[in-house]
Design a protein around this motif. Sequence first.
Motif, mmCIF file in Angstrom:
data_model
loop_
_atom_site.group_PDB
_atom_site.id
_atom_site.type_symbol
_atom_site.label_atom_id
_atom_site.label_comp_id
_atom_site.label_asym_id
_atom_site.label_seq_id
_atom_site.Cartn_x
_atom_site.Cartn_y
_atom_site.Cartn_z
ATOM 1 N N GLY A 88 36.034 21.088 48.094
ATOM 2 C CA GLY A 88 35.855 19.655 48.284
ATOM 3 C C GLY A 88 36.145 18.906 47.007
ATOM 4 N N VAL A 91 33.020 13.167 45.002
ATOM 5 C CA VAL A 91 33.176 11.718 45.134
ATOM 6 C C VAL A 91 31.986 10.939 44.595
ATOM 7 C CG1 VAL A 91 34.811 11.828 47.050
ATOM 8 C CG2 VAL A 91 32.359 11.764 47.533
ATOM 9 N N GLN A 99 28.086 14.756 46.145
ATOM 10 C CA GLN A 99 28.736 14.490 47.417
ATOM 11 C C GLN A 99 30.187 14.921 47.317
ATOM 12 O OE1 GLN A 99 27.796 10.323 48.227
ATOM 13 N NE2 GLN A 99 26.289 11.060 49.710
ATOM 14 N N LYS A 101 33.960 15.676 49.493
ATOM 15 C CA LYS A 101 34.768 15.242 50.625
ATOM 16 C C LYS A 101 35.874 16.273 50.844
ATOM 17 C CE LYS A 101 36.620 11.060 52.490
ATOM 18 N NZ LYS A 101 36.013 9.770 52.573
ATOM 19 N N ARG A 107 34.453 13.606 56.809
ATOM 20 C CA ARG A 107 33.039 13.388 56.531
ATOM 21 C C ARG A 107 32.605 14.083 55.239
ATOM 22 N NH1 ARG A 107 28.576 14.146 61.116
ATOM 23 N NH2 ARG A 107 27.458 12.295 60.480
ATOM 24 N N GLU A 108 31.935 13.323 54.392
ATOM 25 C CA GLU A 108 31.396 13.875 53.146
ATOM 26 C C GLU A 108 30.200 14.764 53.453
ATOM 27 O OE1 GLU A 108 30.367 10.535 50.716
ATOM 28 O OE2 GLU A 108 32.442 9.883 50.528
ATOM 29 N N TRP A 109 29.895 15.669 52.518
ATOM 30 C CA TRP A 109 28.686 16.471 52.638
ATOM 31 C C TRP A 109 28.010 16.568 51.278
ATOM 32 C CZ3 TRP A 109 33.399 18.927 52.150
ATOM 33 C CH2 TRP A 109 33.495 19.971 51.249
ATOM 34 N N ASP A 110 26.715 16.812 51.308
ATOM 35 C CA ASP A 110 25.942 16.980 50.083
ATOM 36 C C ASP A 110 25.954 18.440 49.686
ATOM 37 O OD1 ASP A 110 25.261 14.315 49.950
ATOM 38 O OD2 ASP A 110 23.359 14.578 50.989
#
Length: 140
Positions: A88, A91, A99, A101, A107-110
Motif C-alpha cells: 500500500g 497516505v 493509513q 491505500k 478503499r484505504e485501510w489502517d
Amino acid sequence: MATAQQGPNTTDVTTAVETLREAMTAAGIVLPSLGADVGPPSLNLTALGRVGVDVVLRPGRRDPGVRMSGYTPEIGDLVWDETTCKVGRVVDRVGPYWQLKPLGGGREWDAHGLLRHATAAERLSAGVALANARSRGELP
C-alpha cells in the motif's frame, strides 16, 4: 543465560535472545524476563517472559508509529503491511495507525502491525495484479 547445543541450521539461543533484546530496545520495548528457555536444549527456545500491565501502559513509551523494524514510514512510501500481506501507499497517520491505500486506488485501510519498505518483487506483484484487474475491466 544458558546456551543451546549447536547443530545444523540452529542458532545459539543466547545470540538470538541478545539480537531480539537489541531490536526490542530500539523500538522502546523492554521484556525484563526475556531469556533462554529451560526446556530441552535441542529445541533452541527463547522465553519471552511476562510483562505487567503497568509496564505495557507506562507513559513515555516511544512513538507507537515506530515499528519494531525501526522503520518509520513517510507519506507516499510504498510499504508492505505484514498484517494484511498487501502493498500500500502511505497516505496519512491517525494516532498510532498508518493509513494505506491500494496502488490502483480504492478503499484505504489502517495498518495495525509491522510495516516495511515493499521489496521490488512485492511492488512488481502488486503492479501485475493491478494491470490484470484493469484488463478484466474491474478497474478504470
